[in-house]
Write a protein that holds these residues in place. Structure first.
Motif, PDB file in Angstrom:
ATOM      1  N   GLY A 164       4.163  -6.346  11.017  1.00  0.00           N
ATOM      2  CA  GLY A 164       5.289  -7.267  11.128  1.00  0.00           C
ATOM      3  C   GLY A 164       6.536  -6.720  10.472  1.00  0.00           C
TER       4      GLY A 164
ATOM      5  N   ALA B  59       8.324 -13.154  17.511  1.00  0.00           N
ATOM      6  CA  ALA B  59       7.349 -12.867  16.457  1.00  0.00           C
ATOM      7  C   ALA B  59       7.532 -13.756  15.225  1.00  0.00           C
ATOM      8  CB  ALA B  59       7.444 -11.400  16.045  1.00  0.00           C
TER       9      ALA B  59
ATOM     10  N   PHE C  92       5.609  -4.613  16.211  1.00  0.00           N
ATOM     11  CA  PHE C  92       5.138  -5.806  15.494  1.00  0.00           C
ATOM     12  C   PHE C  92       3.615  -5.827  15.422  1.00  0.00           C
ATOM     13  CE2 PHE C  92       9.433  -7.379  16.185  1.00  0.00           C
ATOM     14  CZ  PHE C  92       9.672  -8.060  15.004  1.00  0.00           C
TER      15      PHE C  92
END
Length: 148
Positions: A86, A40, A82
């Protein structure tokens, strides 16, 4: 980069035995959570990152101890965090990783796997290195030890 490669090569020595020694749900969660954080790092987790992680884990002599279906299930758990946010995703992943903050030998294995995932496509970029440094901090390890 050569310093990282030499560190990683030496870190892989004995990794199989170490992973087997710590094979359990918390360790799997920490490894997969670390992979999710690295995947991510660019702001989203795409199919390429998922395939990179599964490909690495299924080819890795060190990580074959984990059942792929369990790896996918746990990765999807962290990836969904996520997708929600985030920040939430990273916090939840770091909680799983943080369980090993007082076990540096396990922390080094987690960092080795995260570095391997980051470098799996041949480009361990700055955003990936930054999140691995964050993981080092969570594990109370010095990033310089890993050439970060």
């Amino acid at each position: 980069m050569s310093t990282f490669k030499s560190w990683f090569t030496s870190a892989k020595t004995g990794l199989t035995d170490q992973v087997k020694k710590f094979q359990n749900k918390d360790f799997l969660d920490a490894v997969v959570a670390g992979c999710a954080v690295v995947a991510a790092a660019d702001g989203s987790i795409g199919n390429q990152e998922k395939e990179k992680m599964i490909g690495y884990i299924s080819r890795s002599e060190e990580l074959k101890v984990f059942d792929v279906s369990n790896v996918i299930a746990r990765f999807n758990h962290y990836a969904s965090n996520f997708e929600f946010s985030g920040l939430v995703g990273k916090q939840e992943a770091m909680k799983a990783i943080g369980k090993f903050s007082n076990k540096p030998e396990v922390g080094r294995i987690i960092i080795a796997v995260c570095c391997a995932i980051g470098a799996a496509d041949g480009d361990f970029d700055d955003s990936e290195k930054r999140v691995v440094r964050d993981i080092c901090a969570t594990l109370s390890l010095n990033p310089a030890e890993f050439s970060l």
